[in-house]
Design an enzyme around this catalytic site. Structure first.
Site, PDB file in Angstrom:
ATOM      1  N   GLU A  65    -100.619  52.986 -83.626  1.00  0.00           N
ATOM      2  CA  GLU A  65    -101.514  52.117 -82.707  1.00  0.00           C
ATOM      3  C   GLU A  65    -102.082  51.194 -83.941  1.00  0.00           C
ATOM      4  O   GLU A  65    -102.458  51.719 -85.054  1.00  0.00           O
ATOM      5  CB  GLU A  65    -102.365  52.606 -82.130  1.00  0.00           C
ATOM      6  CG  GLU A  65    -101.808  52.897 -80.557  1.00  0.00           C
ATOM      7  CD  GLU A  65    -101.717  54.365 -80.532  1.00  0.00           C
ATOM      8  OE1 GLU A  65    -100.748  54.737 -79.394  1.00  0.00           O
ATOM      9  OE2 GLU A  65    -102.032  55.148 -81.366  1.00  0.00           O
ATOM     10  N   THR A  66    -102.435  50.037 -83.504  1.00  0.00           N
ATOM     11  CA  THR A  66    -102.961  48.780 -84.444  1.00  0.00           C
ATOM     12  C   THR A  66    -103.652  48.401 -83.440  1.00  0.00           C
ATOM     13  O   THR A  66    -103.373  47.787 -82.289  1.00  0.00           O
ATOM     14  CB  THR A  66    -102.009  48.009 -85.244  1.00  0.00           C
ATOM     15  OG1 THR A  66    -101.220  48.668 -86.191  1.00  0.00           O
ATOM     16  CG2 THR A  66    -102.837  46.991 -85.935  1.00  0.00           C
TER      17      THR A  66
END
Length: 290
Positions: free
Chosen positions: A53-54
Site C-alpha cells: 500500500e501507498t
C-alpha cells in the site's frame, strides 16, 4: 494538446508498521502532500513504489477529521486498511500534525477512524465489519485447496470483512500455520487470513505472558504474502471476541514466515471497542518528485 504538469517536490516517508525496529514490519509509503494529484497519478505512484500500500494525505472534507487519506495498492484503491492507517498517522504526526482533540481522527473511504496514542505506539479503533458469519462451504473448500491442506484441517472459518474482504480460516495451531506452502495461483480472487494458536505446555499462553496468543498469515491476489495486516487482525479480533474465550488484551504475531517480527496489540474495551495497535518506525524520509 495538454502537456503534463511539471513534477513537484512532495514530502515523502517510508515506514515499517507493527514493528519496533526497521525492516521487521510491514513497509508503507506515504506522500504527505497529495492535493493536486489525480486518481491516475496516485495509482501510478502506488504501482511504482511496489509496496502492498501507498497512502496520500489530503485536507479533510469532514469537519470532524484531522486529515483525509486515500489508500492505494498496486491495482486499486482500498476504503480502509490497518497498517496504512497507523503508518499515515505516524507520518502526519512527525511532519507536525496536531490533532484537534485527544485522539487523531482519520477520514478515509470507510468513514472516520479513531487513532489513539499510547506512549510511542499508535492504535486504531476497529471499524464495523461489513460482512461476518461463517463462510460458504464452497469457499472453505477453495481455501483449503489454495493452502494445500485437507478440508478437515480447517477448525473454524468466518468472514472478517471490514473493507478489503477478508475470509479467515482457523487451523489447529501456530505450527500448522507456519508450515503452509500455499499455491497462490489457486487463491484467485480470494483474500485469505489464516490463524493458529500458540501453545505452551498444551495450553494457550495467558495474556500476561507477553507471548503471542496466535500466529497469523495473509494471502491475497496480486502479491505473495502480506507481512503484517492490520485490517485482517482487526477482523480476526472481532470474530474471536464474538465467539468468546479470549482475554481483554493480547498480542498476535504475523510475518514470521517472511523473516519479519510483526506484533499486533489487541485491546478490548468494556464498551466493546477493539483497538488494534503496534510500533511504527520511519525508515526513509525525504521528498519525491511527483
Amino acid at each position: 494538446m495538454t502537456l503534463p504538469s511539471a513534477p513537484r517536490r512532495r514530502p515523502f516517508r517510508q515506514l515499517d508498521v507493527f514493528a519496533d525496529r526497521s525492516l521487521r514490519g510491514n513497509p508503507l509509503a506515504v506522500v504527505l502532500d497529495a492535493e493536486d494529484l489525480s486518481d491516475e497519478e496516485m495509482q501510478r505512484l502506488a504501482r511504482w513504489t511496489n509496496l502492498s500500500e501507498t497512502t496520500f494525505l489530503l485536507a479533510p472534507t469532514d469537519p470532524g477529521a484531522d486529515y483525509r487519506v486515500r489508500i492505494f495498492t498496486g491495482s486499486g484503491e482500498l476504503p480502509f486498511a490497518g497498517h496504512p492507517t497507523l503508518g499515515t498517522a505516524r507520518a502526519w504526526l512527525d511532519a507536525g500534525g496536531a490533532p484537534a482533540g485527544e485522539r487523531i481522527v482519520q477520514e478515509c473511504a470507510a468513514g472516520l477512524i479513531q487513532v489513539r496514542r499510547d506512549g510511542d505506539r499508535l492504535a486504531f479503533a476497529a471499524p464495523p465489519l461489513r460482512r461476518s458469519g461463517p463462510l460458504e462451504e464452497v469457499d472453505v473448500a477453495r481455501i483449503a485447496r489454495a493452502l494445500g491442506i485437507p478440508r478437515a484441517d480447517v477448525r473454524g472459518h468466518s468472514w472478517a470483512d471490514n473493507g478489503p474482504g477478508w475470509r479467515v480460516v482457523e487451523l489447529g495451531d501456530a505450527e500448522e500455520v507456519l508450515a503452509l506452502r500455499p499455491d497462490l495461483s489457486a487463491v484467485q480472487d480470494l483474500k485469505i487470513g489464516v490463524l493458529g494458536w500458540h501453545r505452551s505446555g498444551g495450553d494457550r499462553p495467558p495474556e500476561t505472558s507477553g507471548a503471542p496468543l496466535y500466529e497469523v498469515r495473509a494471502f491475497a491476489p496480486g502479491f505473495v504474502e502480506d507481512p503484517v495486516t492490520g485490517s485482517l487482525n482487526a477482523g480476526i479480533a472481532q470474530w474471536l471476541v464474538g465467539r468468546g474465550g479470549v482475554p481483554p488484551r493480547w498480542t498476535a504475531a504475523q510475518g514470521t514466515a517472511l523473516d519479519r517480527a510483526g506484533r499486533v496489540d489487541v485491546q478490548v474495551e468494556a464498551d466493546g471497542t477493539i483497538w488494534i495497535g503496534g510500533g511504527t518506525v520511519t525508515t526513509i524520509e525525504g521528498t519525491i518528485l511527483a
